[in-house]
Write a protein that holds these residues in place. Structure first.
Motif: not given
Length: 219
Positions: A13-14, A47-52, A171-173
């Motif tokens: 996811x990054x 909600x992490x899926x919002x990043x990609x 950390x970035x996620x």
């Protein structure tokens, strides 16, 4: 022309800048396309899926087609729950998805892969969400995600130096989630594009180009 960009390779996811953003800006690919399977990998939040999705949108907004983002929103059950899938469905739309794919909405007895949907509650959730989408899809068809005022910087130079290697990916996620939970209008930006309209730039990568470093100092 597109490719299925899985968020599960490398740092989950990054995505890398050279893969998730640059091919679309440079015209090598024209259809940003990803999938979630957010129930498979233990991450801070689905909600992490919002990043990609935001990374693909960062490339797609420079395409003639705008932000024609294709998202597999996986309702596979067991695995996803009706509540978790519903959040993923509406999150994909909010982050710019225009083409929504549920892959295989069929029970195990009929499925021809390992992906299937067993259980009436999930089927009902899908039906409800699609009917909700039908109430505003005419608006969505011509709409684009508005530019934010906070930019999270991604850099191909950071890819070269593998700046997202563990533990920095986590950390970035996590920082991404923190910024979103502050209700900030966040965009993914690169270190080689104009930053007009942004009030805040967030840089976590340890390496950028010298030209970008000079521009950041001036900004």
């Amino acid at each position: 022309v597109g490719a299925n960009f899985s968020p599960h390779q490398g740092q989950p996811y990054l995505g890398e800048t050279y893969k998730w953003i640059s091919p679309f800006r440079e015209g090598a690919l024209t259809l940003p396309w990803t999938e979630d399977y957010a129930f498979l990998i233990p991450i801070a939040s689905p909600q992490q899926m919002g990043l990609p999705l935001d990374q693909l949108r960062a490339g797609a907004r420079f395409l003639p087609s705008g932000d024609a983002l294709h998202a597999y929103v996986m309702p596979h059950t067991p695995g996803a729950t009706p509540r978790s899938w519903r959040r993923q469905f509406h999150q994909a739309i909010a982050h710019g998805a225009k083409v929504l794919d549920l892959y295989e909405v069929m029970p195990l007895v009929d499925a021809y892969t390992e992906n299937y949907v067993d259980g009436t509650p999930m089927v009902r959730a899908i039906r409800r969400a699609l009917h909700e989408l039908g109430t505003y899809e005419d608006i969505l068809a011509g709409a684009r995600v508005a530019q934010g005022n906070v930019g999270l910087i991604f850099s191909e130079t950071a890819d070269i130096w593998n700046d997202a290697a563990a533990p920095f990916a986590a950390e970035k996620r996590s920082l991404y989630l923190a910024l979103k939970h502050e209700q900030l209008a966040l965009d993914v930006v690169t270190d080689d594009e104009p930053w007009d309209g942004y009030k805040v730039l967030v840089l976590t990568d340890r390496h950028v180009t010298r030209a970008a470093a000079a521009r950041l100092a001036a900004w």
